[in-house]
Design an enzyme around this catalytic site. Sequence first.
Site, PDB file in Angstrom:
ATOM      1  N   TRP A   1      -4.694   0.337   3.842  1.00 27.69           N
ATOM      2  CA  TRP A   1      -4.086   1.350   4.729  1.00 27.69           C
ATOM      3  C   TRP A   1      -3.849   0.783   6.129  1.00 27.69           C
ATOM      4  CZ3 TRP A   1      -4.740   3.606   9.401  1.00 27.69           C
ATOM      5  CH2 TRP A   1      -4.038   4.798   9.644  1.00 27.69           C
TER       6      TRP A   1
ATOM      7  N   GLU B   1      -6.906  18.377   5.359  1.00 29.95           N
ATOM      8  CA  GLU B   1      -5.692  17.574   5.484  1.00 29.95           C
ATOM      9  C   GLU B   1      -4.656  18.123   4.506  1.00 29.95           C
ATOM     10  OE1 GLU B   1      -6.934  13.134   6.531  1.00 29.95           O
ATOM     11  OE2 GLU B   1      -7.663  13.685   4.565  1.00 29.95           O
TER      12      GLU B   1
ATOM     13  N   ARG C   1      -2.820  17.819  11.931  1.00 29.02           N
ATOM     14  CA  ARG C   1      -1.768  17.016  11.290  1.00 29.02           C
ATOM     15  C   ARG C   1      -1.285  17.600   9.969  1.00 29.02           C
ATOM     16  NH1 ARG C   1      -6.247  13.201  11.100  1.00 29.02           N
ATOM     17  NH2 ARG C   1      -7.165  13.184   9.013  1.00 29.02           N
TER      18      ARG C   1
ATOM     19  N   TRP D   1       0.813  -1.225   0.000  1.00 32.12           N
ATOM     20  CA  TRP D   1       0.000   0.000   0.000  1.00 32.12           C
ATOM     21  C   TRP D   1       0.844   1.273   0.000  1.00 32.12           C
ATOM     22  CZ3 TRP D   1      -5.003   1.793  -0.028  1.00 32.12           C
ATOM     23  CH2 TRP D   1      -5.215   3.076   0.483  1.00 32.12           C
ATOM     24  N   MET D   2       0.400   2.273  -0.747  1.00 37.06           N
ATOM     25  CA  MET D   2       0.925   3.631  -0.551  1.00 37.06           C
ATOM     26  C   MET D   2      -0.234   4.615  -0.580  1.00 37.06           C
ATOM     27  SD  MET D   2       2.587   5.243  -4.006  1.00 37.06           S
ATOM     28  CE  MET D   2       2.806   6.736  -3.065  1.00 37.06           C
ATOM     29  N   ASN D   3      -0.098   5.712   0.175  1.00 38.56           N
ATOM     30  CA  ASN D   3      -1.007   6.830  -0.049  1.00 38.56           C
ATOM     31  C   ASN D   3      -0.203   8.108  -0.250  1.00 38.56           C
ATOM     32  OD1 ASN D   3      -1.371   5.903   2.955  1.00 38.56           O
ATOM     33  ND2 ASN D   3      -2.113   7.988   3.128  1.00 38.56           N
ATOM     34  N   ASP D   4      -0.365   9.122   0.553  1.00 39.68           N
ATOM     35  CA  ASP D   4       0.146  10.459   0.219  1.00 39.68           C
ATOM     36  C   ASP D   4       1.637  10.508  -0.151  1.00 39.68           C
ATOM     37  OD1 ASP D   4      -2.217  10.609   1.613  1.00 39.68           O
ATOM     38  OD2 ASP D   4      -1.454  11.920   3.182  1.00 39.68           O
TER      39      ASP D   4
END
Length: 487
Positions: A86, A243, A183, A59-62
Amino acid sequence: MSPIVAIVLLLAANEAQADLNDARQSALDRAMKAVAQAATMAAADPARPRYHFLPPAQWMNDPNGPIYYKGYYHLFYQHNPYGDVWNHMHWGHARSKDLFHWEHLPIALWPSKELGENHCFSGCAILTPSGAPRIFYTSIGQRLPEQWAAVPVDDDLRVWSKHPKNPLLTEQLHGSVKIHDWRDPYVFQEADSYYMVAGGNLNEHKGGEAVVNLYQAAKGDLETWTYRGVMFKHPDKNAANIECPNFLRLGDKWVLIVSPHRSVEYFIGDFDPVAGLFTWKRRGIVDYGSYYAPNGLIDPDGRQLLWGWINGFKPGKSWNGCLTLPRALSLNAGGMLVQEPAVELQSLRRDPVDIDAKVLHDGETISTPLGKAELEFMCSFKCGAAGSLRLRLDCRTESESNFDIVATADNVLVGDTRVPIAASDKPERSLRVYLDHSVVEVFVDGGEACVTKVLEGCRDYTAMHTSAEGGDVDVSSLTVWPLQAPL
Ligand code: FRU
């Protein structure tokens, strides 16, 4: 203290440090091994993109902390080494000299369980006043979120260590103001001061109080920060939270990019560092499709690049998520954001197929065989008020399917996503489209609007059909380039 007690204490401290180092090493080894084990299955998926950036597996996100340092673009990203959904946020890391050949480096950050940290959330990287790279990110544990820093151990930025003074920022800084979901620090320099913006909301997601908060570093030091207050409040009552704010300068304007749990938006205006306020005049959508939480850097040529996270893939394939192509940002004559694919990508092009310019009459179609999975095409056209241009792509998934892009005088439909086009005085319109297995990235009118889509399971493209509907369309150029995916 007697010399013997001092020696015993020193030995105990050394032993504790050695235990800590072992724990660090084994956390890293475990994570890297988990990714390596998943890599074969990930690589075997014919629908996995090949020239969009992604990790070796899982998995990858930002995108996090992009930074140019000593001849390399460094990219970090939110990463779960243990699965393709995630969880367990680590910072993956890669570097490139040319923006498309990426060398994967060891995972840079992982949760310091021994310090009560469960996730390393998103953040940024910046050069300190003395020129050393530094990461800022949100540390998540069984406590309120905190902003932490990490420093490189070596000049290749392969190994990072958590800053000894963490946490650098805690919610105590806000005094009586309570910021929920605090955050995603983003640090920038203006004149000789360093500032940070971080997202959140003031009312537990109830809407209408989604904010970007501003902090300022003490002179010459990125460790001591003061809270300057709310720099920006989202104007929409239904925006519940912000965010991943990015705050960057383009010419004499400031651009604030926010990810408010829906399409990523940009606001363009002026920054008053004395008042600590951002006043915006224009707003728009960064990308209308499966896109979120972008982050960028300024390279040595002064070019502002931006990557976004492409999401919406199904799990179960040992990979999930990738980044958009690097996009160079500028403002157009009307003061709106323009995003163009970085020119370096043109070196992936192989011999083009040019389709003769012509006026397509209502109902007429030109069909072009493709038979490739990695392609770019560029189409310039004029359509009257009634006519629309349809580009139909035949795709091979488990079976056969197709995907349509339809441009009319005032909008573009990309799959099921409609993009409004500002009624414009320019008669000539354009579509630049990148196809990379299951990812489609579309730049409309030279990058005045962008749409990224996921075509789940799409392996390759067998043909493209270009047609006019409802009226004549003057296609002044149509070029298809097969792309050579970097190895
Ligand atoms: C945005 C986001 C950030 C957070 C990170 C966690 O996609 O929710 O706000 O830091 O992802 O992975």
